[in-house]
Design a protein around this motif. Sequence first.
Motif, short mmCIF file in Angstrom:
data_model
loop_
_atom_site.label_atom_id
_atom_site.label_comp_id
_atom_site.label_asym_id
_atom_site.label_seq_id
_atom_site.Cartn_x
_atom_site.Cartn_y
_atom_site.Cartn_z
N HIS A 56 0.85 -1.11 0.08
CA HIS A 56 0.08 0.07 0.06
C HIS A 56 1.07 1.27 0.04
N GLY A 57 2.02 1.01 0.52
CA GLY A 57 2.71 2.42 0.66
C GLY A 57 3.54 2.87 -0.96
N GLU A 72 2.81 5.72 -5.81
CA GLU A 72 2.41 5.98 -7.19
C GLU A 72 1.06 6.94 -7.51
N ILE A 73 0.34 6.90 -6.89
CA ILE A 73 -0.89 7.89 -6.80
C ILE A 73 -0.38 9.34 -6.76
N SER A 119 5.61 5.74 1.16
CA SER A 119 6.33 4.57 0.76
C SER A 119 7.45 4.12 1.76
N HIS A 120 7.39 5.02 2.87
CA HIS A 120 8.34 5.00 4.03
C HIS A 120 7.85 5.21 5.57
N HIS A 121 6.62 4.55 5.31
CA HIS A 121 6.16 4.61 6.88
C HIS A 121 5.81 3.04 7.54
N ASP A 141 15.65 -0.06 0.52
CA ASP A 141 15.15 0.32 1.63
C ASP A 141 14.10 1.26 1.79
N TYR A 142 13.09 0.84 2.55
CA TYR A 142 11.81 1.99 2.75
C TYR A 142 12.10 2.46 4.21
N LEU A 143 12.69 3.30 4.70
CA LEU A 143 13.05 3.59 5.83
C LEU A 143 12.86 5.25 6.05
#
Length: 201
Positions: free
Chosen positions: A84-85, A90-91, A106-108, A129-131
Amino acid sequence: MRIPGPEEIRALHEKHAPTAEAFTLVHTHCEIVWSVAEQLLRAAPHLAHLDAELVRAGCLLHDIGVYRLYGDDGRLDHGNYIRHGLLGHEILENEGFPEPLRRFCSHHTGVGVTKDDVLRQGLPLPPADYLAVTGEEKLVMYADKFHSKSRPSAFLSPDEYAAHVRRFGEEKVTAFQALRTEFGDPDLDRPVPCAGSSVRR
């Protein structure tokens, strides 16, 4: 950078929500996360350097990608929820929003998803990495941990979230404790737009 206000963000939610029920679930959660973040900002003078307007926008936008996980039958695709992030990213990209706003989507997730997490767990995400990096990103990610959209939606105490995240490894507990030290514990008994949420102790 132009930061969208609450009404503009609400209209964006209305545009992308597949049903009124989905809108209520997701948008109310985002408002609750902002209420938690705002409370933490007010309670901690050492956070005065953070951009409260940016934090508000990040809280209100962070879960907009959830709408893309609803099927034609109105059911949420829980199996791909971790996506979903990226879907929210993208949205916002398609809507013309800049990268600093898209990153709140994207990073939560969790207390941060690493490339190693993606590869080790076989997550349906591009290995990266999604930090949360900035103070604003960290605060949005942290405030998000205290409310669950599960039905019935509920608040989670800091200790309850720490117990929840332990199943992903002790390093995740350590990361969460570092956020607690940085931002403090919220008072979950204070009024927020709860829409039927209950506090779990």
